[in-house]
Design a protein around this motif. Structure first.
Motif: not given
Length: 109
Positions: A8-11, A14-16, A61-62
């Motif tokens: 989830l952290h990776f996604f 990437a979105a950020l 969220i990150f």
């Protein structure tokens, strides 16, 4: 649990990155987030506000995921750093056997 949070952290990361690159910079930058590609959906100002809010939400969220992962791995007893463990034991090098000099060859007639 940790694996799910890592994915989830990776996604989120990437979105950020994507949202930050979409934003229009002061100097032009990538300028992908301009209203030209949005058609009549949103104005330039509306796009900027949307991307700014999305950046803030994704950054929050990150950071929350980073703190959660840090707290989950705090008391696991796992190695915290590569520098915490002693270097791997290697077998001591055996001394090389002395090599006797070769006898000079004498020509025979």
């Amino acid at each position: 649990m940790t694996t799910v949070l890592l994915v989830l952290h990776f996604f989120v990361a990437a979105a950020l990155i994507g949202v930050v690159l979409l934003q229009r910079s002061e100097g032009g930058g990538l300028g992908i987030g301009s209203s030209q590609g949005m058609g009549n959906f949103m104005s330039g100002r509306g796009t900027a506000n949307l991307l700014t809010r999305a950046t803030a939400v994704l950054a929050t969220i990150f950071m929350a995921l980073a703190l959660a992962l840090g707290l989950l791995n705090q008391g696991t007893g796992r190695q915290r750093s590569l520098f915490d463990s002693p270097p791997a034991a290697t077998a001591p090098a055996l001394p090389a056997a002395p090599v006797a000099p070769a006898a000079p060859s004498v020509p025979t007639n």
